[in-house]
Scaffold this active site. Structure first.
Site: not given
Ligand code: NAP
Length: 499
Positions: A179, A237, A254, A288, A389
């Site tokens: 996804k 997460g 992650e 990240c 963050e």
């Molecule tokens: P996010 O809002 O948590 O979304 C990440 C993914 O999870 C998206 O595909 C999202 O889908 C999905 N998701 C949302 N709600 C969910 C649920 N209830 N159940 C299952 N999946 C769900 O994060 P983001 O804003 O896209 O990404 C930015 C974050 O990622 C930052 O905090 C960054 O630090 C972190 N990040 C970490 C790493 C690492 O390796 N540590 C690398 C890159 C990014 P939809 O958005 O399509 O609804």
């Protein structure tokens, strides 16, 4: 949709090797650089996930029986096709994500590297042989695929992160439900086309587009998805981890970071400034591993500030497809608003705004979401801008007296992804790499620049002890199986019949 690169009107899910049209709702995918509508993405449902899992279950049984070197052949082909289409993929990545084209090319290259690296695992996937404690008995351990695995990826590295997760899963003999983030589905569509062209058997990778709250949640809850590998925000997460805990499902997380560069009084200042600017403002701070804190020795603070301010002037901001631009837009309005809100937070807490602090307006900037590179100084370690963050081009300078204090400040946050130190003192280098509580440590380089054959991930609130990338990724997508072969022809009881 004026870009010639985008040829479809609506994306389809890729299930069981077929492009499956979606009957329900769609969301619009928008170029964050100029607000242009790019394509429509399906908002799939639990039923679509069920269909994908059924296909994956069947495909996985066959795929797991394929010798690993044969599975790897498909990954070699995937890498070769990605290489052939590198520029096309990079342009689409810039259009849907906004990062400048040079960085997009770097991200696609990361995916290519991962394909060839994991293909090499097809002839390794090492287990152990070890002496058995009883006579005429043989003992070994081997990696076994887990089954059907779910990967959930964010928008900020839509191709690299997907390859860190799907390629080890594929070579290990699993089938994948992927996804992608709703903001960046086009990379997933392009990758699905590449899987098809490379001859990956149908059902081994299935792409289901849609919202996390629908598709992601259905994956997390699905009894036949045995692993969830997630990259994204801490809030999501944690929620996923809670559900997987209840279901006794393996989950790899992650998440966020609050990464720091430490600059000691003996640092090569030119190098430090370059490293900081690249890590803090590259990808508009939406990595990240982005540097959002500089922990500087007090004797170096003024010189560093002067040099940073000068260097920041050279950052050209605009559409990432224009090669001259060094910084692109923020992903969307919500992201921009979050960054804006931290400007007041910082000022109210008593931090001094040295540069930036505002959204760019006027002309083409009005069509996208652009925030200017921002620098706060005299930041204290307990201020919110030093702890939370922000996920934008916002950097905080925190002065300290010595290395011990620098390490303490670095470690005193909820996250533990990446850290860096600039110093020419070998003793400080070794102390820092030992004591910095992060999954990644850089010496005389910024906080970004991970190579794919090393483990990627972090400590504390950044993760839950697993790693993407490198050999460590195989641990997420395999189970260890211990095998004992007794060729004595009699019953031998371990721990009892030892002479
Ligand atoms: P996010 O809002 O948590 O979304 C990440 C993914 O999870 C998206 O595909 C999202 O889908 C999905 N998701 C949302 N709600 C969910 C649920 N209830 N159940 C299952 N999946 C769900 O994060 P983001 O804003 O896209 O990404 C930015 C974050 O990622 C930052 O905090 C960054 O630090 C972190 N990040 C970490 C790493 C690492 O390796 N540590 C690398 C890159 C990014 P939809 O958005 O399509 O609804």
């Amino acid at each position: 949709m004026s870009q010639a690169l985008v040829t479809e009107q609506k994306l389809s899910n890729y299930i069981n090797g077929e492009w499956v049209n979606h009957d329900g709702d769609y969301a619009s995918v928008v170029n964050p650089a100029n607000g242009e509508h790019l394509i429509d993405v399906p908002l799939s449902t639990k039923e679509d996930v069920d269909q994908a899992v059924e296909a994956a279950k069947v495909a996985q049984k066959e795929w797991a029986l394929e010798p690993a070197p044969q599975r790897a052949e498909v990954l070699f082909r995937i890498g070769a096709i990605m290489k052939e289409h590198k520029e096309h993929l990079s342009q689409i990545l810039t259009m849907e994500n906004g990062k400048v084209i040079e960085e997009a090319r770097g991200e696609v290259q990361e995916g290519i590297d991962m394909a060839f690296y994991m293909a090499g695992e097809g002839r390794r996937l090492f287990g152990h042989t070890t002496p058995a404690e009883l006579k005429d008995k043989f003992a070994m351990s081997q990696r076994a695929p887990v089954g059907v695995v779910g990967i959930i990826t964010p928008w900020n590295f839509p191709i690299a992160i997907a390859t860190w997760k799907s390629f080890p899963a594929i070579v290990a003999g699993n089938a994948v439900i992927w996804k992608p983030a709703t903001e960046t589905p086009m990379m997933a569509y392009e990758m699905a086309k590449i899987f098809e062209e490379a001859g990956l058997p149908k059902g081994v990778v299935n792409v289901v587009f849609g919202k996390g709250s629908q598709v992601g949640d259905a994956m997390v809850e699905h009894p036949n998805i045995r692993v969830i590998s997630f990259t994204g925000s801490n809030d999501t997460g944690r929620m996923i981890a809670g559900k997987c805990g209840q279901l006794l499902k393996k989950v790899s997380l992650e998440m966020g970071g609050k990464n720091a560069v430490i600059v000691m009084d003996d640092a090569d200042l030119d190098l430090a400034v370059q490293g900081i600017v690249w890590s803090a403002y590259g990808t508009s701070g939406q990595r990240c591993t982005a540097c959002s804190r500089v922990i500087v020795h007090e004797d170096m603070k003024e010189r560093l500030e002067e040099r940073l301010l000068a260097e920041m002037e050279n950052i050209t901001i605009g559409d990432g497809l224009d090669e001259k631009n060094k910084m692109g837009p923020i992903i969307n309005e919500d992201g921009l608003k979050k960054i804006e809100s931290y400007m007041e937070v910082g000022k109210n807490e008593g931090a001094k705004l040295l540069a930036g602090g505002y959204t760019l307006e006027g002309g083409d900037y009005d069509k996208g979401y652009y925030f200017v590179p921002t620098l706060f100084t005299d930041v204290l370690p307990d201020m919110r801008i030093a702890r939370e963050e922000i996920f934008g081009p916002v950097l905080s300078i925190i002065p300290v007296k010595n290395l011990d204090e620098a390490i303490e400040v670095n470690n005193d946050v909820a996250y533990g992804l990446s850290s860096s130190i600039f110093t020419q003192d070998i003793n400080k280098v070794f102390q820092a790499q030992r004591d910095l509580d992060t999954g990644i440590v850089y010496v005389n380089a910024g906080t970004t620049g991970a190579e794919i054959h090393l483990p990627f991930g972090g400590t504390k609130g950044t993760g839950n002890g697993h790693r993407d990338s490198g050999q460590a990724a195989l641990d997420v997508f395999t189970e260890w199986k211990a095998v004992y072969v007794d060729f004595s022809g009699k019953l031998q009881r371990a721990q009892i019949d030892v002479e």
